[in-house]
Design an enzyme around this catalytic site. Structure first.
Site, PDB file in Angstrom:
ATOM      1  N   ASN A 243      31.773  42.411  45.595  1.00 37.75           N
ATOM      2  CA  ASN A 243      33.030  42.066  46.278  1.00 37.75           C
ATOM      3  C   ASN A 243      32.829  40.779  47.061  1.00 37.75           C
ATOM      4  OD1 ASN A 243      35.712  42.586  47.348  1.00 37.75           O
ATOM      5  ND2 ASN A 243      34.714  43.120  49.280  1.00 37.75           N
TER       6      ASN A 243
ATOM      7  N   GLY B  79      44.131  34.681  42.571  1.00 42.19           N
ATOM      8  CA  GLY B  79      43.074  34.505  41.574  1.00 42.19           C
ATOM      9  C   GLY B  79      42.313  33.204  41.687  1.00 42.19           C
ATOM     10  N   SER B  80      42.248  32.617  42.891  1.00 43.98           N
ATOM     11  CA  SER B  80      41.465  31.374  43.003  1.00 43.98           C
ATOM     12  C   SER B  80      39.980  31.660  42.808  1.00 43.98           C
ATOM     13  CB  SER B  80      41.721  30.675  44.341  1.00 43.98           C
ATOM     14  OG  SER B  80      41.200  31.425  45.410  1.00 43.98           O
ATOM     15  N   ASN B  81      39.526  32.848  43.174  1.00 47.34           N
ATOM     16  CA  ASN B  81      38.119  33.192  42.923  1.00 47.34           C
ATOM     17  C   ASN B  81      37.847  33.377  41.431  1.00 47.34           C
ATOM     18  OD1 ASN B  81      36.322  33.538  45.445  1.00 47.34           O
ATOM     19  ND2 ASN B  81      38.296  34.405  46.065  1.00 47.34           N
TER      20      ASN B  81
ATOM     21  N   ASP C 198      33.751  47.442  52.878  1.00 49.70           N
ATOM     22  CA  ASP C 198      33.028  46.191  53.167  1.00 49.70           C
ATOM     23  C   ASP C 198      31.673  46.461  53.838  1.00 49.70           C
ATOM     24  OD1 ASP C 198      35.279  44.782  52.200  1.00 49.70           O
ATOM     25  OD2 ASP C 198      36.240  44.895  54.150  1.00 49.70           O
TER      26      ASP C 198
ATOM     27  N   ARG D 146      42.341  47.256  46.920  1.00 48.88           N
ATOM     28  CA  ARG D 146      42.199  48.723  46.946  1.00 48.88           C
ATOM     29  C   ARG D 146      40.736  49.094  47.142  1.00 48.88           C
ATOM     30  NH1 ARG D 146      46.541  51.774  44.825  1.00 48.88           N
ATOM     31  NH2 ARG D 146      48.246  50.337  44.383  1.00 48.88           N
TER      32      ARG D 146
ATOM     33  N   GLN E 212      34.281  28.008  50.515  1.00 52.02           N
ATOM     34  CA  GLN E 212      32.920  28.561  50.452  1.00 52.02           C
ATOM     35  C   GLN E 212      32.857  29.773  49.520  1.00 52.02           C
ATOM     36  OE1 GLN E 212      30.454  26.767  51.748  1.00 52.02           O
ATOM     37  NE2 GLN E 212      32.119  25.368  52.290  1.00 52.02           N
ATOM     38  N   GLU E 213      33.940  30.574  49.501  1.00 53.72           N
ATOM     39  CA  GLU E 213      33.988  31.706  48.565  1.00 53.72           C
ATOM     40  C   GLU E 213      33.781  31.211  47.143  1.00 53.72           C
ATOM     41  OE1 GLU E 213      37.616  33.902  48.812  1.00 53.72           O
ATOM     42  OE2 GLU E 213      37.399  34.329  50.932  1.00 53.72           O
TER      43      GLU E 213
ATOM     44  N   HIS F 147      34.202  38.977  50.446  1.00 56.45           N
ATOM     45  CA  HIS F 147      34.946  39.301  51.659  1.00 56.45           C
ATOM     46  C   HIS F 147      35.017  38.053  52.545  1.00 56.45           C
ATOM     47  CE1 HIS F 147      36.634  41.709  54.839  1.00 56.45           C
ATOM     48  NE2 HIS F 147      35.813  41.107  55.671  1.00 56.45           N
TER      49      HIS F 147
HETATM   50  C1  GRF Z   1      39.924  36.030  49.240  1.00 54.24           C
HETATM   51  O1  GRF Z   1      40.025  35.444  50.500  1.00 54.24           O
HETATM   52  C2  GRF Z   1      38.933  37.146  49.242  1.00 54.24           C
HETATM   53  O2  GRF Z   1      37.856  36.940  50.100  1.00 54.24           O
HETATM   54  C3  GRF Z   1      39.758  38.301  49.720  1.00 54.24           C
HETATM   55  O3  GRF Z   1      41.017  38.114  49.089  1.00 54.24           O
HETATM   56  C4  GRF Z   1      41.211  36.732  48.830  1.00 54.24           C
HETATM   57  C5  GRF Z   1      41.497  36.578  47.358  1.00 54.24           C
HETATM   58  O4  GRF Z   1      41.866  35.263  47.011  1.00 54.24           O
HETATM   59  N1  GRF Z   1      39.100  39.547  49.420  1.00 54.24           N
HETATM   60  P1  GRF Z   1      42.118  34.865  45.501  1.00 54.24           P
HETATM   61  O5  GRF Z   1      43.109  35.840  44.880  1.00 54.24           O
HETATM   62  O6  GRF Z   1      40.800  34.883  44.782  1.00 54.24           O
HETATM   63  O7  GRF Z   1      42.693  33.477  45.572  1.00 54.24           O
END
Ligand code: GRF
Length: 213
Positions: free
Chosen positions: A115, A18-20, A153, A99, A181-182, A117
């Site tokens: 999404n 869940g870092s995003n 994707d 999924r 970068q995400e 990626h």
């Molecule tokens: C990320 O690298 C994302 O691009 C991929 O899964 C990872 C999820 O990371 N789809 P987090 O759970 O958000 O830390």
């Protein structure tokens, strides 16, 4: 001015750390993303993304994806749809959700599912794409935020950010560089959606200039 209707009602789906999600919440706190995370849903009961949500007082739900292992379909898809509706979700962010989403969810949120990626699509779709890039011998890697369609994707690209692949990189060091970068790209793309600044023309996504400047 921040009218309630300006605030995008966002659901985040994940399977892992869940870092995003954290970067989305940080951008909301910083005022650079005008959204509210209305719920977090994970298909893995122990996923840390659920803990992060609960710590913030965000409704956090586990949905068991069985009997399927790699797709969201049947009973689980229906349950996710019910939760999204219950929380009056406008847009869905897939943040490490492991999924494939199927037509039921896609039809309920046309061009409203994003999404992140960890590769510069269309190179290296699928799992562990940072390892794919490293093993291929690529010199540049990165991340892509895209709209989700029925493929894996394959949806129209909103934002990409690149990073170098360095001598001595391991899968871990490269993935960490991509994730930095995400954490910039995903909130930025969601803010574009919230401000209605995307025009989708087939595969091409045009970013409109900000309004009122
Ligand atoms: C990320 O690298 C994302 O691009 C991929 O899964 C990872 C999820 O990371 N789809 P987090 O759970 O958000 O830390």
């Amino acid at each position: 001015m921040n009218h309630a209707s300006d605030v995008l009602r966002l659901a985040v789906l994940g399977s892992g750390r869940g870092s995003n999600l954290q970067s989305i919440l940080d951008a909301i706190d910083a005022g650079t993303l005008r959204a509210r995370v209305v719920c977090v849903i994970a298909d893995v009961e122990s996923a840390y993304i659920l803990t992060r949500a609960r710590q913030r007082g965000i409704p956090a739900h586990h949905v068991d994806g069985s009997p399927f292992r790699t797709k969201l379909e049947g009973r689980a898809e229906a349950e996710v749809l019910r939760l999204l509706e219950q929380h009056a979700t406008e847009v869905v962010a897939l943040a490490g959700f492991m999924r494939i989403v199927k037509p039921g969810l896609l039809a309920a949120f046309p061009n409203r599912i994003l999404n992140i990626h960890p590769a510069l699509l269309p190179a290296f779709p699928g799992a562990e794409s940072w390892s794919q890039a490293l093993n291929y011998g690529a010199k540049v890697a990165g991340c892509t935020v895209h709209l989700v369609d029925a493929g894996t994707d394959t949806g129209p690209i909103i934002i990409q950010r690149s990073v170098p692949i360095l001598e001595g990189d391991t899968p871990q060091t490269l993935h960490a560089r991509i994730q930095e970068q995400e954490h910039l790209a995903f909130p930025e793309a969601l803010e574009l959606v919230a401000r209605k600044r995307l025009r989708i023309d087939g595969r091409r996504v045009r970013i409109l200039p900000p309004q009122g400047v």
